[in-house]
Scaffold this active site. Sequence first.
Site, PDB file in Angstrom:
ATOM      1  N   HIS A 108     -28.048  78.719  40.200  1.00  0.00           N
ATOM      2  CA  HIS A 108     -26.468  77.880  40.365  1.00  0.00           C
ATOM      3  C   HIS A 108     -26.651  77.265  39.436  1.00  0.00           C
ATOM      4  CE1 HIS A 108     -23.385  75.415  41.797  1.00  0.00           C
ATOM      5  NE2 HIS A 108     -23.085  76.417  42.292  1.00  0.00           N
ATOM      6  N   GLY A 124     -23.626  53.087  33.616  1.00  0.00           N
ATOM      7  CA  GLY A 124     -24.960  53.850  33.276  1.00  0.00           C
ATOM      8  C   GLY A 124     -25.245  54.011  31.605  1.00  0.00           C
ATOM      9  N   VAL A 128     -30.128  60.349  28.022  1.00  0.00           N
ATOM     10  CA  VAL A 128     -30.377  61.596  29.808  1.00  0.00           C
ATOM     11  C   VAL A 128     -31.649  61.194  29.798  1.00  0.00           C
ATOM     12  CG1 VAL A 128     -30.743  63.905  30.453  1.00  0.00           C
ATOM     13  CG2 VAL A 128     -28.364  63.423  29.860  1.00  0.00           C
TER      14      VAL A 128
END
Length: 371
Positions: free
Chosen positions: A149, A250, A254
């Site tokens: 998924h 934020g 990453v």
Amino acid sequence: MVRGVFALGRLCRDLGVTPTTPIHRLTGAAQQCRACAGRDGQRMNQTNREGSKGFSTDHTLSELACNVYISEGKDRTIIDAIVNSLSNTGIDSSSKGVSIVGHVFIDSTYNRTGITLVGSTSCAIAQGAATVSEKALELIDLRKHHATHPRLGVVDHISCHPLVQDGNAMSHARDAAREIARLLGEEYGLPTYVYGTASYNDGETSLAEIRRRFGYFKPQTMHGTTQVWKGASLDAEHQTALRAHPPAFGPSVVRPEWGIACVGSVPWVVNHNVVLNTPDVAVAKDIARRVSERGGGLQAVQAMGLEVDDGVEVACNLLDSGVSDATQVDDFISRVGQQDFGVQVVRSYQTGKTIQELRRQLENAILQRER
């Protein structure tokens, strides 16, 4: 201990760097939302300040649900620890409202779990989602995660929904979503995007739009003949997307063990999946494209074709079941499947509780606390 941020979160965000030093667990944010501290909640990345609507969570009674989707569906010990984290915090005190776990759907095939929270105030929902997210970030490493998924992060997606229809219901869901996004971004240092009515731009950003920027709908690797997603990472495509479209909260960097998060507020969404009697995922993808609104099918329907243990399925989001309901989706897929591909529907199922069931749970929880 969360390998995240607390005081350093804002510094790392401003410098555009990735924190790597283990830091104490976030306790203040998980126990106290910005409204409780009497602050206005308008601080955002400089690139996103223009046109900011601002927000403030409050203790006004409302009936809200929040779905937190985490990237773990196989390790029951981890899942139980994440689910139980809410009941162990004591944040659902009567002064701030009630926030409880209403439903948990563990999907081992997708290696994904949906945790539905129900709450009586936007503040309680925001704190509940922050607590669950904190534990997920502590226990899950996206670099070791594989699934059939799509996902972009450990805390892949959080959606806030009103359970009643009145003039202020959606605004309460919006406030909860924005506070959750702020906590994830500013306190944890997790790149966090917002969508739906929680968007800060002139028009509402959709979840699909954000996901498409990061290649959400494209598998990143193959495991044999199975398509596999690993989530947002440090690869060039994702870093380019981050620079071109900075998160609402934020850093624009990453952390590969965490990925990124999407948080939004929209009307209640029904997750409805239709299993087909074929192993051919290409067929499921084609049918998914046809049934979706984007592909010219049913209005207010999003769909993907994915592999599952017993074959393939068309996984659908019914964005407004008053426009297109589960029966219409089943009939459409059954008709197209038989006529164009010679396949049949084996079964269909939904992954969550109804609005009525969740409201009853919340009412019972409130009554129990009042005794």
